[in-house]
Write a protein that holds these residues in place. Structure first.
Motif, PDB file in Angstrom:
ATOM      1  N   LYS A 159      -5.355   2.195 -10.614  1.00  0.00           N
ATOM      2  CA  LYS A 159      -4.481   3.243 -11.141  1.00  0.00           C
ATOM      3  C   LYS A 159      -5.159   4.599 -11.273  1.00  0.00           C
ATOM      4  O   LYS A 159      -4.498   5.630 -11.307  1.00  0.00           O
ATOM      5  CB  LYS A 159      -3.943   2.837 -12.524  1.00  0.00           C
ATOM      6  CG  LYS A 159      -3.107   1.574 -12.507  1.00  0.00           C
ATOM      7  CD  LYS A 159      -1.626   1.873 -12.485  1.00  0.00           C
ATOM      8  CE  LYS A 159      -0.901   0.793 -11.759  1.00  0.00           C
ATOM      9  NZ  LYS A 159       0.169   0.132 -12.412  1.00  0.00           N
ATOM     10  N   LYS A 162      -9.283   7.294  -6.580  1.00  0.00           N
ATOM     11  CA  LYS A 162      -8.711   7.634  -5.279  1.00  0.00           C
ATOM     12  C   LYS A 162      -8.639   6.404  -4.381  1.00  0.00           C
ATOM     13  O   LYS A 162      -7.623   6.174  -3.734  1.00  0.00           O
ATOM     14  CB  LYS A 162      -9.567   8.734  -4.625  1.00  0.00           C
ATOM     15  CG  LYS A 162      -9.044   9.203  -3.263  1.00  0.00           C
ATOM     16  CD  LYS A 162      -7.811  10.105  -3.378  1.00  0.00           C
ATOM     17  CE  LYS A 162      -7.152  10.397  -2.050  1.00  0.00           C
ATOM     18  NZ  LYS A 162      -7.471  11.649  -1.434  1.00  0.00           N
ATOM     19  N   LEU A 165      -5.802   4.337  -5.411  1.00  0.00           N
ATOM     20  CA  LEU A 165      -4.549   4.963  -4.983  1.00  0.00           C
ATOM     21  C   LEU A 165      -4.281   4.649  -3.513  1.00  0.00           C
ATOM     22  O   LEU A 165      -3.153   4.315  -3.124  1.00  0.00           O
ATOM     23  CB  LEU A 165      -4.654   6.476  -5.199  1.00  0.00           C
ATOM     24  CG  LEU A 165      -3.448   7.327  -4.820  1.00  0.00           C
ATOM     25  CD1 LEU A 165      -2.252   6.977  -5.676  1.00  0.00           C
ATOM     26  CD2 LEU A 165      -3.779   8.806  -4.959  1.00  0.00           C
ATOM     27  N   ARG A 168      -3.115   1.083  -3.173  1.00  0.00           N
ATOM     28  CA  ARG A 168      -1.709   0.907  -3.554  1.00  0.00           C
ATOM     29  C   ARG A 168      -0.782   1.482  -2.483  1.00  0.00           C
ATOM     30  O   ARG A 168       0.257   0.907  -2.169  1.00  0.00           O
ATOM     31  CB  ARG A 168      -1.437   1.575  -4.908  1.00  0.00           C
ATOM     32  CG  ARG A 168      -1.961   0.754  -6.086  1.00  0.00           C
ATOM     33  CD  ARG A 168      -1.494   1.324  -7.406  1.00  0.00           C
ATOM     34  NE  ARG A 168      -2.067   2.633  -7.655  1.00  0.00           N
ATOM     35  CZ  ARG A 168      -1.419   3.632  -8.256  1.00  0.00           C
ATOM     36  NH1 ARG A 168      -0.172   3.476  -8.649  1.00  0.00           N
ATOM     37  NH2 ARG A 168      -2.028   4.773  -8.451  1.00  0.00           N
ATOM     38  N   ALA A 169      -1.163   2.634  -1.940  1.00  0.00           N
ATOM     39  CA  ALA A 169      -0.350   3.226  -0.873  1.00  0.00           C
ATOM     40  C   ALA A 169      -0.367   2.317   0.353  1.00  0.00           C
ATOM     41  O   ALA A 169       0.659   2.116   1.007  1.00  0.00           O
ATOM     42  CB  ALA A 169      -0.869   4.615  -0.529  1.00  0.00           C
ATOM     43  N   LEU A 172       1.998  -0.467   0.406  1.00  0.00           N
ATOM     44  CA  LEU A 172       3.384  -0.062   0.646  1.00  0.00           C
ATOM     45  C   LEU A 172       3.643   0.321   2.104  1.00  0.00           C
ATOM     46  O   LEU A 172       4.705   0.032   2.642  1.00  0.00           O
ATOM     47  CB  LEU A 172       3.752   1.118  -0.267  1.00  0.00           C
ATOM     48  CG  LEU A 172       3.731   0.800  -1.767  1.00  0.00           C
ATOM     49  CD1 LEU A 172       3.743   2.076  -2.586  1.00  0.00           C
ATOM     50  CD2 LEU A 172       4.904  -0.092  -2.148  1.00  0.00           C
ATOM     51  N   ALA A 284       5.267  -6.943  -5.100  1.00  0.00           N
ATOM     52  CA  ALA A 284       4.610  -5.641  -5.010  1.00  0.00           C
ATOM     53  C   ALA A 284       5.412  -4.663  -4.168  1.00  0.00           C
ATOM     54  O   ALA A 284       5.398  -3.465  -4.401  1.00  0.00           O
ATOM     55  CB  ALA A 284       3.218  -5.790  -4.421  1.00  0.00           C
TER      56      ALA A 284
ATOM     57  N   PHE B  91       5.683   6.719  -0.286  1.00  0.00           N
ATOM     58  CA  PHE B  91       5.196   5.535  -1.001  1.00  0.00           C
ATOM     59  C   PHE B  91       6.075   5.371  -2.236  1.00  0.00           C
ATOM     60  O   PHE B  91       5.939   6.099  -3.216  1.00  0.00           O
ATOM     61  CB  PHE B  91       3.722   5.700  -1.369  1.00  0.00           C
ATOM     62  CG  PHE B  91       2.855   5.987  -0.181  1.00  0.00           C
ATOM     63  CD1 PHE B  91       2.712   5.054   0.835  1.00  0.00           C
ATOM     64  CD2 PHE B  91       2.187   7.195  -0.056  1.00  0.00           C
ATOM     65  CE1 PHE B  91       1.929   5.313   1.952  1.00  0.00           C
ATOM     66  CE2 PHE B  91       1.402   7.465   1.046  1.00  0.00           C
ATOM     67  CZ  PHE B  91       1.273   6.524   2.051  1.00  0.00           C
ATOM     68  N   SER B  92       6.983   4.386  -2.169  1.00  0.00           N
ATOM     69  CA  SER B  92       8.109   4.375  -3.103  1.00  0.00           C
ATOM     70  C   SER B  92       7.715   4.134  -4.558  1.00  0.00           C
ATOM     71  O   SER B  92       8.322   4.702  -5.452  1.00  0.00           O
ATOM     72  CB  SER B  92       9.128   3.330  -2.659  1.00  0.00           C
ATOM     73  OG  SER B  92       8.491   2.080  -2.536  1.00  0.00           O
ATOM     74  N   LEU B  94       4.863   4.919  -5.868  1.00  0.00           N
ATOM     75  CA  LEU B  94       3.900   5.934  -6.303  1.00  0.00           C
ATOM     76  C   LEU B  94       4.680   7.182  -6.715  1.00  0.00           C
ATOM     77  O   LEU B  94       5.729   7.473  -6.135  1.00  0.00           O
ATOM     78  CB  LEU B  94       2.937   6.285  -5.157  1.00  0.00           C
ATOM     79  CG  LEU B  94       1.613   5.515  -5.065  1.00  0.00           C
ATOM     80  CD1 LEU B  94       1.848   4.022  -5.121  1.00  0.00           C
ATOM     81  CD2 LEU B  94       0.863   5.877  -3.799  1.00  0.00           C
ATOM     82  N   GLU B  98       1.231  11.278  -6.991  1.00  0.00           N
ATOM     83  CA  GLU B  98       0.341  10.354  -6.282  1.00  0.00           C
ATOM     84  C   GLU B  98       0.561  10.422  -4.775  1.00  0.00           C
ATOM     85  O   GLU B  98      -0.393  10.322  -4.000  1.00  0.00           O
ATOM     86  CB  GLU B  98       0.550   8.933  -6.800  1.00  0.00           C
ATOM     87  CG  GLU B  98      -0.011   8.729  -8.191  1.00  0.00           C
ATOM     88  CD  GLU B  98       0.338   7.366  -8.793  1.00  0.00           C
ATOM     89  OE1 GLU B  98      -0.478   6.838  -9.548  1.00  0.00           O
ATOM     90  OE2 GLU B  98       1.436   6.844  -8.501  1.00  0.00           O
ATOM     91  N   ARG B 101      -1.393  13.234  -3.814  1.00  0.00           N
ATOM     92  CA  ARG B 101      -2.840  13.007  -3.924  1.00  0.00           C
ATOM     93  C   ARG B 101      -3.388  12.144  -2.795  1.00  0.00           C
ATOM     94  O   ARG B 101      -4.522  12.325  -2.360  1.00  0.00           O
ATOM     95  CB  ARG B 101      -3.176  12.381  -5.277  1.00  0.00           C
ATOM     96  CG  ARG B 101      -3.399  13.431  -6.377  1.00  0.00           C
ATOM     97  CD  ARG B 101      -4.308  12.911  -7.461  1.00  0.00           C
ATOM     98  NE  ARG B 101      -3.728  11.715  -8.057  1.00  0.00           N
ATOM     99  CZ  ARG B 101      -4.431  10.697  -8.532  1.00  0.00           C
ATOM    100  NH1 ARG B 101      -5.724  10.733  -8.491  1.00  0.00           N
ATOM    101  NH2 ARG B 101      -3.834   9.649  -9.051  1.00  0.00           N
ATOM    102  N   VAL B 102      -2.607  11.171  -2.317  1.00  0.00           N
ATOM    103  CA  VAL B 102      -3.075  10.355  -1.191  1.00  0.00           C
ATOM    104  C   VAL B 102      -3.400  11.267  -0.010  1.00  0.00           C
ATOM    105  O   VAL B 102      -4.348  11.034   0.728  1.00  0.00           O
ATOM    106  CB  VAL B 102      -2.015   9.317  -0.753  1.00  0.00           C
ATOM    107  CG1 VAL B 102      -2.509   8.525   0.448  1.00  0.00           C
ATOM    108  CG2 VAL B 102      -1.678   8.365  -1.883  1.00  0.00           C
TER     109      VAL B 102
END
Ligand SMILES: Nc1ncnc2c1ncn2[C@@H]1O[C@H](COP(=O)(O)OP(=O)(O)OP(=O)(O)O)[C@@H](O)[C@H]1O
Ligand SMILES: [Mg+2]
Lengths: 286, 235
Positions: A159, A162, A165, A168-169, A172, A284, B91-92, B94, B98, B101-102
């Motif tokens: 969370k 970087k 992040l 997590r991206a 998806l 997820a 990115f749903s 996020l 964010e 930021r990615v």
């Protein structure tokens, strides 16, 4: 009452060990879309590495470090040699990782001998607390606390950093992450190594808990971890924690009250979840 | 005018299907080049091929004169191409923040400046900064996707059907945004909505059945009813 508490604590501790294994598995699946049936092999290597180091040095800290190092090295080698060539092909992944699982199991016997090894608890974690009539075994509490700390740590990384992040991206939408200029294969490698280290760490904690380590324990725990990942929702870390505790508790209560069902209960749980929520309890992806 | 991007006789397979069967396309610096063609013609595949998401099997793709057709996607992106996919690729789960930021490559003043610029251009993004990308409206997702590609200082933006599924007023805003972004970056636009294409496009390239069939100034296509009827089914 004491009995209930003890069954509960025992189940929770087992659940936490399964969680350490499932955490890596679920992230590896969620991000990399890889089915890794060799994950239990990393767990058992961690267990043996820890016992071996503990016997040699008498230091539990070094034993943990030894296991982590083993996990990192094996994770690196596994990703490069076994996983990377089969990205995107589930059938090949299942075949090659199952094969590699057997290799890892047999290699344990070659390196550490065919017999099980006894594993001791370090003195400062041995013994128990007594609260009224309730006796709480210290090492079990240690496992439970450690499990929650590890969960919090992974959540923090996911969370607040970087790389978290990006992971997590990536869970998806991998294509988009790459189209934004991120070298996702590198992120895959780091994630795999982290998952392997967690599994090895779980093995290291398991050893003093069960008192012995043996080559086949990787298969047994690997299956439990898979069940947990399916129940929790592939790719979901909180889902894995929840499901691991559920499976740990179910196993522990069943072993006492309905021993005949204690092995089947996990399968039954998984079947129920698959019927009513095939994507798992905490999916997820959307 | 200098060619920023140049595709020559590009062929692409998806699995066993031969989808692009000879695409030629150039994007000149500072212009909006529009890719046109009916549904299934291969417009999206052309953009994905440029980005290396469906790599070219043969042919060359030059960006600023250097071949990029063999590079992996992240390297292509880093060489200065930004991609706004047909489904926006948000990115749903996020937040808007964010999602941005990615895409940030560094913490430099230049990046901060570009972020301020897009937030000024798309005030909704600032308003919904902490909202999940998946909960934005279609138009807002489009803005977020363009913003994300833009803050990387991309010299070329590939934008796939930004008007798709949007109400006419929102399309108007997208057109304004493209006019604005054009001042900073070269744009390749895939667009089915001919009104929009003719409003923002400088040049057009017509793709049909995976092949380039025509290319020229937008004004030429606007006047050419037969070509519009034949390849776009309009007019
Ligand atoms: N993953 C895939 N597998 C097989 N065929 C595909 C795949 N993706 C696209 N195609 C085919 O490739 C062709 C070109 O598709 P593409 O998406 O590039 O068209 P398009 O011009 O963008 O169409 P649209 O205007 O509908 O977006 C179509 O015939 C499509 O069916
Ligand atoms: Mg398309």
């Amino acid at each position: 009452m004491e009995l209930l508490i003890n069954i509960f604590v025992n189940g929770l501790a087992t659940g936490m060990l399964i969680f350490l294994l499932a955490a890596g598995l679920t992230l590896i699946f969620g991000l990399m879309d890889v089915l890794n049936f060799a994950h239990g092999g990393l767990f058992v290597w961690g267990a043996f590495a820890a016992v071996w180091t503990y016997t040699a040095t008498d230091s539990f800290m070094l034993a943990i470090l030894g296991a982590l190092l083993t996990g990192v090295v094996l994770g690196f080698v596994t990703e490069k040699l076994i996983i990377a060539p089969v990205y995107g092909n589930h059938v090949q992944q299942i075949l090659i990782t199952l094969g590699f699982m057997l290799v890892l199991t047999e290699m344990i016997k070659v390196v550490f001998g065919p017999n099980q090894l006894a594993a001791g608890v370090p003195s400062y974690l041995a013994g128990s607390f007594e609260i009224g009539d309730v006796i709480l075994i210290k090492y079990r509490l240690f496992i439970i606390v450690t499990g929650f700390v590890v969960f919090a740590l992974i959540q923090f990384i996911l969370k607040r950093t970087k790389i978290g992040l990006i992971v997590r991206a990536g869970v998806l939408n991998k294509d988009m992450v790459q189209a934004l200029g991120i070298h996702i294969k590198k992120v895959f490698l780091y994630t795999f190594i982290a998952g392997a280290a967690l599994a090895a760490f779980g093995g290291a904690l398991m050893a003093p808990y069960s008192g012995v380590v043996y080559a086949e324990m990787g298969l047994e725990f690997g299956i439990l971890a898979f069940i947990v990942v399916v129940i929790g929702g592939m790719g979901s870390l909180p889902g894995s924690l929840f499901a691991a505790i559920l499976v740990g508790l179910a196993g522990s209560f069943m072993a006492y009250y309905v021993p005949d069902l204690s092995l089947a209960v996990n399968m039954i749980l998984m079947a129920i979840v698959l019927i009513f929520r095939p994507q798992g309890l905490f999916a997820a992806r959307g | 005018m200098a060619n920023l991007l140049e595709m020559r006789n590009v062929h692409t397979y998806i699995g066993e299907y031969h989808i692009l069967q000879g695409v030629d396309f150039t994007a000149s610096a500072g212009q909006v080049s529009v890719l046109l063609g009916r549904n299934g013609a291969g417009k999206t595949t052309t953009l994905k091929t440029i980005m290396g998401l469906h790599p070219a099997k043969s042919g060359t793709i030059l960006f600023e004169g250097k071949p990029i057709e063999k590079l992996s996607t992240h390297k292509i992106a880093r060489s200065g191409l930004g991609y706004v996919p047909e489904d926006q690729g948000i990115f749903s789960t996020l937040t808007v923040e964010e999602n941005i930021r990615v895409a940030m490559r560094d913490q430099s003043d230049a990046t901060a400046k570009r972020i301020n610029y897009v937030l000024e251009l798309f005030p909704d993004l600032k308003k919904f900064w902490k909202k999940n990308g998946g909960n934005l409206s279609g138009g807002q997702k489009q803005m977020l996707s363009m913003a994300r590609a833009f803050i990387q200082d991309s010299r070329l933006l590939l934008i796939d059907e930004p008007s798709k599924g949007l109400a006419p007023v929102v399309i108007g805003k997208v057109i304004e945004a493209i006019h604005e972004l054009k001042k900073q970056s070269t744009i390749v636009l895939v667009e089915q909505n001919f009104r929009m294409a003719s409003k923002v496009g400088d040049t057009f390239t017509l793709i049909d059945d995976g092949r380039t069939v025509h290319t020229g100034e937008m004004g030429y296509l606007i006047e050419n009813e037969e070509m519009k009827r034949k390849y776009l089914g309009i007019g």
